[in-house]
Design an enzyme around this catalytic site. Structure first.
Site, PDB file in Angstrom:
ATOM      1  N   GLU A  98       0.852  -1.196   0.000  1.00  8.31           N
ATOM      2  CA  GLU A  98       0.000   0.000   0.000  1.00  8.31           C
ATOM      3  C   GLU A  98       0.888   1.247   0.000  1.00  8.31           C
ATOM      4  O   GLU A  98       2.003   1.227   0.533  1.00  8.31           O
ATOM      5  CB  GLU A  98      -0.909  -0.051   1.250  1.00  8.31           C
ATOM      6  CG  GLU A  98      -1.746   1.170   1.540  1.00  8.31           C
ATOM      7  CD  GLU A  98      -2.824   1.478   0.511  1.00  8.31           C
ATOM      8  OE1 GLU A  98      -2.502   1.545  -0.677  1.00  8.31           O
ATOM      9  OE2 GLU A  98      -3.988   1.702   0.926  1.00  8.31           O
ATOM     10  N   ASP A  99       0.376   2.342  -0.556  1.00  8.74           N
ATOM     11  CA  ASP A  99       1.166   3.580  -0.569  1.00  8.74           C
ATOM     12  C   ASP A  99       1.196   4.235   0.810  1.00  8.74           C
ATOM     13  O   ASP A  99       2.245   4.606   1.318  1.00  8.74           O
ATOM     14  CB  ASP A  99       0.650   4.564  -1.640  1.00  8.74           C
ATOM     15  CG  ASP A  99      -0.834   4.910  -1.519  1.00  8.74           C
ATOM     16  OD1 ASP A  99      -1.549   4.312  -0.680  1.00  8.74           O
ATOM     17  OD2 ASP A  99      -1.305   5.780  -2.276  1.00  8.74           O
ATOM     18  N   ASP A 102      -3.823   5.576   6.401  1.00 12.39           N
ATOM     19  CA  ASP A 102      -4.359   6.783   7.005  1.00 12.39           C
ATOM     20  C   ASP A 102      -5.312   6.350   8.130  1.00 12.39           C
ATOM     21  O   ASP A 102      -4.892   6.092   9.253  1.00 12.39           O
ATOM     22  CB  ASP A 102      -5.044   7.583   5.894  1.00 12.39           C
ATOM     23  CG  ASP A 102      -5.525   8.949   6.321  1.00 12.39           C
ATOM     24  OD1 ASP A 102      -4.945   9.525   7.245  1.00 12.39           O
ATOM     25  OD2 ASP A 102      -6.505   9.447   5.725  1.00 12.39           O
ATOM     26  N   PHE A 151      -0.868  16.169   4.312  1.00  8.76           N
ATOM     27  CA  PHE A 151      -1.226  15.543   3.051  1.00  8.76           C
ATOM     28  C   PHE A 151      -0.001  15.497   2.146  1.00  8.76           C
ATOM     29  O   PHE A 151       0.597  16.529   1.855  1.00  8.76           O
ATOM     30  CB  PHE A 151      -2.382  16.270   2.367  1.00  8.76           C
ATOM     31  CG  PHE A 151      -3.054  15.402   1.358  1.00  8.76           C
ATOM     32  CD1 PHE A 151      -4.108  14.581   1.724  1.00  8.76           C
ATOM     33  CD2 PHE A 151      -2.596  15.360   0.052  1.00  8.76           C
ATOM     34  CE1 PHE A 151      -4.694  13.727   0.801  1.00  8.76           C
ATOM     35  CE2 PHE A 151      -3.180  14.509  -0.879  1.00  8.76           C
ATOM     36  CZ  PHE A 151      -4.233  13.695  -0.503  1.00  8.76           C
ATOM     37  N   ARG A 164       1.208  12.395  -8.943  1.00 12.09           N
ATOM     38  CA  ARG A 164       1.687  11.017  -8.754  1.00 12.09           C
ATOM     39  C   ARG A 164       3.079  10.807  -9.332  1.00 12.09           C
ATOM     40  O   ARG A 164       3.851   9.989  -8.858  1.00 12.09           O
ATOM     41  CB  ARG A 164       0.764  10.024  -9.489  1.00 12.09           C
ATOM     42  CG  ARG A 164      -0.481   9.661  -8.750  1.00 12.09           C
ATOM     43  CD  ARG A 164      -1.068   8.382  -9.355  1.00 12.09           C
ATOM     44  NE  ARG A 164      -2.501   8.321  -9.182  1.00 12.09           N
ATOM     45  CZ  ARG A 164      -3.116   7.951  -8.060  1.00 12.09           C
ATOM     46  NH1 ARG A 164      -2.401   7.614  -7.004  1.00 12.09           N
ATOM     47  NH2 ARG A 164      -4.419   7.932  -7.998  1.00 12.09           N
TER      48      ARG A 164
HETATM   49  P1  IMP Z   1      -7.305   4.616   4.685  1.00  9.33           P
HETATM   50  O1  IMP Z   1      -6.122   4.118   5.496  1.00  9.33           O
HETATM   51  O2  IMP Z   1      -8.353   3.598   4.448  1.00  9.33           O
HETATM   52  O3  IMP Z   1      -7.862   5.882   5.258  1.00  9.33           O
HETATM   53  O4  IMP Z   1      -6.887   4.997   3.226  1.00  9.33           O
HETATM   54  C1  IMP Z   1      -5.627   5.133   2.747  1.00  9.33           C
HETATM   55  C2  IMP Z   1      -5.764   5.750   1.361  1.00  9.33           C
HETATM   56  O5  IMP Z   1      -6.095   7.147   1.506  1.00  9.33           O
HETATM   57  C3  IMP Z   1      -4.449   5.709   0.620  1.00  9.33           C
HETATM   58  O6  IMP Z   1      -4.327   4.554  -0.174  1.00  9.33           O
HETATM   59  C4  IMP Z   1      -4.516   6.961  -0.220  1.00  9.33           C
HETATM   60  O7  IMP Z   1      -5.185   6.710  -1.427  1.00  9.33           O
HETATM   61  C5  IMP Z   1      -5.356   7.931   0.584  1.00  9.33           C
HETATM   62  N1  IMP Z   1      -4.527   8.892   1.348  1.00  9.33           N
HETATM   63  C6  IMP Z   1      -4.509   9.066   2.680  1.00  9.33           C
HETATM   64  N2  IMP Z   1      -3.648  10.032   3.037  1.00  9.33           N
HETATM   65  C7  IMP Z   1      -3.092  10.482   1.887  1.00  9.33           C
HETATM   66  C8  IMP Z   1      -2.095  11.475   1.602  1.00  9.33           C
HETATM   67  O8  IMP Z   1      -1.525  12.160   2.465  1.00  9.33           O
HETATM   68  N3  IMP Z   1      -1.780  11.638   0.283  1.00  9.33           N
HETATM   69  C9  IMP Z   1      -2.351  10.912  -0.713  1.00  9.33           C
HETATM   70  N4  IMP Z   1      -3.278   9.978  -0.487  1.00  9.33           N
HETATM   71  C10 IMP Z   1      -3.645   9.750   0.798  1.00  9.33           C
END
Ligand code: IMP
Length: 176
Positions: A98-99, A102, A151, A164
């Site tokens: 995963e990137d 959050d 962010f 990206r």
């Molecule tokens: P979560 O952990 O389910 O809230 O979601 C994670 C996803 O939210 C990531 O795969 C990103 O697509 C997006 N995301 C959360 N924070 C950021 C950020 O700082 N920059 C870019 N995308 C983010």
């Protein structure tokens, strides 16, 4: 109108060094096994491409896409898989790539869904971790960098599908 100026957080050299360390650690942990890397689209594609090329064990790849549905920009908490795996994972060692983590909602859901398919193991490798933002408890097995609640964009991470392509990770100044 204020202009958005990305501010450098992790330069490409720092990222490359950390990705090599992660690949070394993962390769050591899975010595003698074959790993299926599952990238979460779109954000993980650059990290996954670098990670897999630094691994010293045989790896296969597949991808999923997950969307949070509901209204508004904040995650609703409901995660839907909009592009499924094409590889059966029963009996396989799976590493979800995963990137960024959050709220933790996407990964806790995916780990749950994959776990029901009786893989040999499921672990998670996240390039970035905003650990202060969790809405559900979630700990990744491998993390590139833990970052504060800002962010970030670049190295696969986007803001409205922009940025990206940036080779470095940057903070979008006006969007904290
Ligand atoms: P979560 O952990 O389910 O809230 O979601 C994670 C996803 O939210 C990531 O795969 C990103 O697509 C997006 N995301 C959360 N924070 C950021 C950020 O700082 N920059 C870019 N995308 C983010």
């Amino acid at each position: 109108m204020s202009e958005i100026k990305p501010e450098l957080l992790f330069p490409r050299e720092t990222i490359a060094g950390r990705v090599r360390e992660l690949a070394e650690q993962i390769s050591g942990d899975y010595q003698g096994r074959e790993l299926l890397l599952v990238g979460i689209l779109n954000g993980a594609f650059i990290f996954m491409a670098d990670l897999i090329r630094a691994m010293s064990i045989p790896c296969r790849v597949d991808f999923v896409r997950a969307a949070s549905y509901g209204s508004g920009s904040e995650s609703s908490g409901h995660i839907k898989i909009t592009k499924e795996l094409e590889t059966p994972i029963t009996g396989r060692d799976v590493l979800i790539v995963e990137d960024i983590i959050d709220t933790g909602l996407t990964l806790s859901r995916l780990v749950g869904v994959f776990g029901e398919r009786q893989p040999a193991s499921v672990r998670v490798c996240a390039f970035l971790d905003k650990s202060g933002r969790r809405r559900v408890p979630f700990t990744a097995d491998y993390v590139g960098f833990t970052i504060p609640d800002r962010f970030v964009v670049g190295y696969g991470l986007d803001f409205n599908e922009n940025y990206r392509f940036l080779p470095d990770v940057c903070i979008l100044k006006d969007i904290a």
